[in-house]
Design an enzyme around this catalytic site. Structure first.
Site, PDB file in Angstrom:
ATOM      1  N   LYS A  22       0.849  -1.213   0.000  1.00 60.22           N
ATOM      2  CA  LYS A  22       0.000   0.000   0.000  1.00 60.22           C
ATOM      3  C   LYS A  22       0.875   1.250   0.000  1.00 60.22           C
ATOM      4  CE  LYS A  22      -1.675   1.593   4.037  1.00 60.22           C
ATOM      5  NZ  LYS A  22      -1.384   3.024   4.331  1.00 60.22           N
ATOM      6  N   ASN A  23       1.900   1.271   0.850  1.00 57.96           N
ATOM      7  CA  ASN A  23       2.679   2.502   1.026  1.00 57.96           C
ATOM      8  C   ASN A  23       3.694   2.727  -0.077  1.00 57.96           C
ATOM      9  OD1 ASN A  23       1.128   2.914   3.222  1.00 57.96           O
ATOM     10  ND2 ASN A  23       2.698   2.433   4.740  1.00 57.96           N
ATOM     11  N   CYS A 116      -4.859  12.687  12.551  1.00 57.56           N
ATOM     12  CA  CYS A 116      -5.628  11.447  12.617  1.00 57.56           C
ATOM     13  C   CYS A 116      -5.364  10.846  13.990  1.00 57.56           C
ATOM     14  CB  CYS A 116      -5.221  10.505  11.495  1.00 57.56           C
ATOM     15  SG  CYS A 116      -3.596   9.812  11.711  1.00 57.56           S
ATOM     16  N   ARG A 121       0.473  14.693  12.903  1.00 50.24           N
ATOM     17  CA  ARG A 121       0.904  14.458  11.518  1.00 50.24           C
ATOM     18  C   ARG A 121       1.033  15.765  10.725  1.00 50.24           C
ATOM     19  NH1 ARG A 121      -1.276   8.944   9.262  1.00 50.24           N
ATOM     20  NH2 ARG A 121       0.802   8.951   8.386  1.00 50.24           N
ATOM     21  N   ASP A 309       4.508   0.858  12.102  1.00 55.42           N
ATOM     22  CA  ASP A 309       3.305   0.208  11.559  1.00 55.42           C
ATOM     23  C   ASP A 309       3.175  -1.241  12.012  1.00 55.42           C
ATOM     24  OD1 ASP A 309       3.346   1.898   8.324  1.00 55.42           O
ATOM     25  OD2 ASP A 309       2.858   2.558  10.344  1.00 55.42           O
ATOM     26  N   ARG A 401      -8.673  -0.378   4.625  1.00 58.81           N
ATOM     27  CA  ARG A 401      -7.838   0.646   3.988  1.00 58.81           C
ATOM     28  C   ARG A 401      -6.490   0.046   3.585  1.00 58.81           C
ATOM     29  NH1 ARG A 401      -7.180   6.281   6.822  1.00 58.81           N
ATOM     30  NH2 ARG A 401      -5.742   6.281   5.074  1.00 58.81           N
TER      31      ARG A 401
HETATM   32  C1  EPZ Z   1       4.215   6.993   6.154  1.00 54.70           C
HETATM   33  O1  EPZ Z   1       3.420   8.060   6.595  1.00 54.70           O
HETATM   34  C2  EPZ Z   1       3.279   5.794   6.099  1.00 54.70           C
HETATM   35  N1  EPZ Z   1       2.176   6.071   5.187  1.00 54.70           N
HETATM   36  C3  EPZ Z   1       2.719   5.496   7.493  1.00 54.70           C
HETATM   37  O2  EPZ Z   1       1.952   4.299   7.381  1.00 54.70           O
HETATM   38  C4  EPZ Z   1       3.894   5.234   8.433  1.00 54.70           C
HETATM   39  O3  EPZ Z   1       3.388   5.036   9.732  1.00 54.70           O
HETATM   40  C5  EPZ Z   1       4.848   6.441   8.416  1.00 54.70           C
HETATM   41  O4  EPZ Z   1       5.281   6.712   7.071  1.00 54.70           O
HETATM   42  C6  EPZ Z   1       6.083   6.197   9.263  1.00 54.70           C
HETATM   43  O5  EPZ Z   1       6.737   5.052   8.819  1.00 54.70           O
HETATM   44  C7  EPZ Z   1       2.388   5.983   3.853  1.00 54.70           C
HETATM   45  O6  EPZ Z   1       3.487   5.728   3.408  1.00 54.70           O
HETATM   46  C8  EPZ Z   1       1.198   6.215   2.967  1.00 54.70           C
HETATM   47  P1  EPZ Z   1       6.089  10.402   8.191  1.00 54.70           P
HETATM   48  P2  EPZ Z   1       4.020   9.564   6.539  1.00 54.70           P
HETATM   49  O7  EPZ Z   1       6.010  11.685   7.464  1.00 54.70           O
HETATM   50  O8  EPZ Z   1       5.008   9.693   5.449  1.00 54.70           O
HETATM   51  C9  EPZ Z   1       6.616  13.561  11.542  1.00 54.70           C
HETATM   52  C10 EPZ Z   1       0.133   2.875   7.710  1.00 54.70           C
HETATM   53  O9  EPZ Z   1      -0.280   2.360   8.759  1.00 54.70           O
HETATM   54  N2  EPZ Z   1       6.486  14.534  10.457  1.00 54.70           N
HETATM   55  O10 EPZ Z   1       7.211   9.463   7.890  1.00 54.70           O
HETATM   56  O11 EPZ Z   1       2.903  10.511   6.574  1.00 54.70           O
HETATM   57  C11 EPZ Z   1       5.318  12.800  11.770  1.00 54.70           C
HETATM   58  O12 EPZ Z   1       4.470  13.504  12.645  1.00 54.70           O
HETATM   59  C12 EPZ Z   1       0.544   4.333   7.700  1.00 54.70           C
HETATM   60  O13 EPZ Z   1       0.290   2.279   6.613  1.00 54.70           O
HETATM   61  C13 EPZ Z   1       6.758  15.872  10.723  1.00 54.70           C
HETATM   62  O14 EPZ Z   1       7.088  16.219  11.851  1.00 54.70           O
HETATM   63  O15 EPZ Z   1       4.770   9.605   7.938  1.00 54.70           O
HETATM   64  C14 EPZ Z   1       5.818  11.519  12.385  1.00 54.70           C
HETATM   65  O16 EPZ Z   1       6.045  11.709  13.758  1.00 54.70           O
HETATM   66  C15 EPZ Z   1       0.236   5.024   9.027  1.00 54.70           C
HETATM   67  N3  EPZ Z   1       6.651  16.774   9.714  1.00 54.70           N
HETATM   68  C16 EPZ Z   1       7.152  11.293  11.673  1.00 54.70           C
HETATM   69  O17 EPZ Z   1       7.541  12.559  11.130  1.00 54.70           O
HETATM   70  C17 EPZ Z   1       6.300  16.406   8.439  1.00 54.70           C
HETATM   71  O18 EPZ Z   1       6.235  17.278   7.541  1.00 54.70           O
HETATM   72  C18 EPZ Z   1       7.104  10.300  10.571  1.00 54.70           C
HETATM   73  O19 EPZ Z   1       6.027  10.672   9.741  1.00 54.70           O
HETATM   74  C19 EPZ Z   1       6.047  15.034   8.193  1.00 54.70           C
HETATM   75  C20 EPZ Z   1       6.163  14.125   9.214  1.00 54.70           C
END
Ligand code: EPZ
Length: 422
Positions: A22-23, A116, A121, A309, A401
């Site tokens: 998915k990701n 969420c 996020r 995850d 999802r």
């Molecule tokens: C990806 O989300 C995945 N989703 C998430 O999977 C996964 O949990 C996450 O990466 C971490 O591995 C997809 O790939 C579609 P991040 P993403 O930006 O990219 C902080 C699932 O269950 N952050 O890597 O949105 C954020 O708050 C989903 O399949 C900032 O601070 O996650 C978090 O603490 C859930 N500023 C950390 O970084 C930003 O601009 C990692 O988030 C962006 C993120």
């Protein structure tokens, strides 16, 4: 809404084939916005999130055909640069259309995704990266409005955040930089396998990307990208979920279409717990040891660390592992919505900030529980497989999802799981 009814106590046996990731497929679908030429993507999982992204691409001027596990995308030449709140608010991954829209159409208006249940996020790193490339960004009525005069220009961009690297911010910047003038360097880039898969897709389109999978990615911008074909990598989180499903039911299953290297952190932790899995080519045999697992401590980190995850699924397993285990959530410190639901099933878990202290119990008891997010739903299904009696997991649209036909795959392994209308 649907719910899953699970009668616990059945050991899983047999074989299961993992679906596409998915990701990986979500950012790759967004990347098709970088060209007007047709693209074909294979091994696409049939998920709610896949259909949400398809709807979004339709709204942005793409014609999308999804047949079995293959998506064919062509341009209608009525390109639109507005990604509507209704779609983006239901799936955060939609935000990764920002980079491609700015790069291809020189402008974008993308709804802020909002938070969420697993955390706030933010998208500050996405905006930092896209503005570093020369886009003028403003926030208007809940939308990110981005415009660029002429072309984006390559830059050296540090994308490290408070919680480490960001997967989708890395994806957004890598896609935008592919059509920028000159060279972009992303420092503190996300190293997830899904980033490597996206880079491979972009390079097949004619991009020049090196270093994907490391914290240091170089992108040499090109004038245009062409259509291409691509097969998506297997879903490492679905594979990890089935590894836990076999262990929690003391089963013996063969998982097919899995890249063991993507499971290193999970396999390492399970080895510490006394589990040795048999890896052969693209399969993993998960035979539960006939003695109790040992308690362990787990900390979630960006890849190649233990995946956030997989945190909820591991918690289900540790809730029936004798002794005291501790899970520390470093990526989304609030990602513990599954704790009260597990405790309703008789688990002994105490939350202390980003830590969950788990005292293993002999047996969970079935109960009506409610899914809150994708991986918490998977955790509750896993708990139901081992609990005494019947568990009903409601609001399983969360589950749908990110897991393709999970109830059917579990039934084929001998689980007593049925889907019912709520
Ligand atoms: C990806 O989300 C995945 N989703 C998430 O999977 C996964 O949990 C996450 O990466 C971490 O591995 C997809 O790939 C579609 P991040 P993403 O930006 O990219 C902080 C699932 O269950 N952050 O890597 O949105 C954020 O708050 C989903 O399949 C900032 O601070 O996650 C978090 O603490 C859930 N500023 C950390 O970084 C930003 O601009 C990692 O988030 C962006 C993120």
């Amino acid at each position: 809404m649907d719910k899953l009814i699970i009668d616990g106590g059945y050991r899983l046996k047999g074989e299961v084939t993992i679906s596409g990731a998915k990701n990986s497929v979500l950012p790759i679908l967004a990347a098709t916005l970088l060209t007007d030429e047709p693209c074909i993507i294979r091994a696409v999982p049939n998920l709610r999130d896949t259909h949400t992204m398809i709807k979004l691409l339709h709204s942005l001027g793409k014609s999308v055909d999804f047949d079995k596990d293959t998506i064919r995308i062509t341009s209608t030449h009525k390109a639109n640069y507005v990604a509507d709140y209704k779609l983006v608010s239901t799936m955060r991954a939609s935000f990764c259309v920002l980079g491609p829209l700015v790069a291809k159409l020189k402008q974008a208006k993308v709804s802020l995704p909002g938070g969420c249940v697993i955390g706030v996020r933010p998208v500050d790193l996405h905006l930092k990266g896209i503005s570093a490339l020369g886009a003028k960004i403003s926030i208007e009525a809940g939308y990110v409005v981005a415009k660029v005069d002429g072309f984006l220009k390559g830059k050296c961009i540090y994308l490290g955040g408070v919680f480490g690297s960001s997967v989708l911010a890395t994806a957004n910047v890598m896609m935008a930089a592919s059509l920028a003038k000159g060279k972009t360097i992303i420092e503190s880039a996300a190293c997830e396998p899904e980033i490597v898969d996206l880079a491979e897709f972009l390079n097949k389109m004619g991009a020049h990307i090196r270093g994907a999978g490391t914290p240091y990615i170089e992108i040499e911008g090109v004038k245009a990208l062409k259509g291409t074909e691509h097969k998506v990598i297997p879903d490492r989180i679905e594979a990890g979920t089935f590894i836990i499903a076999s262990l929690i039911t003391q089963g013996d299953i063969l998982i097919k279409n899995v890249i063991a290297q993507h499971q290193s952190a999970l396999l390492d932790k399970l080895k510490e717990a006394g589990v040795n899995l048999i890896v052969k080519d693209n399969t993993i045999r998960v035979k539960s040891p006939n003695k109790p697992l040992k308690p362990i401590n787990v900390t979630t980190l960006p890849y190649p660390g233990f995946p956030t995850d997989m945190q909820a699924q591991m918690m289900a397993l540790l809730s029936v592992t004798p002794g005291i285990s501790v899970i520390t959530e470093k990526v989304y410190p609030d990602r513990f919505m599954h704790v009260p639901e597990l405790n309703r099933m008789g688990a002994h878990i105490q939350r202390e900030g980003p830590h969950a202290i788990i005292e293993g119990v002999k047996r969970l008891s079935g109960a009506p529980v409610m899914a809150s997010d994708l991986r918490a739903s998977a955790c509750l299904v896993l708990a139901g497989l081992v609990a005494k009696g019947r568990t009903s997991v409601s609001r399983i649209y969360h589950l749908e999802r990110g897991y393709e036909n999970l109830d059917e795959k579990l039934r084929n392994l001998g689980a007593k799981v049925v889907k019912e209308k709520e």
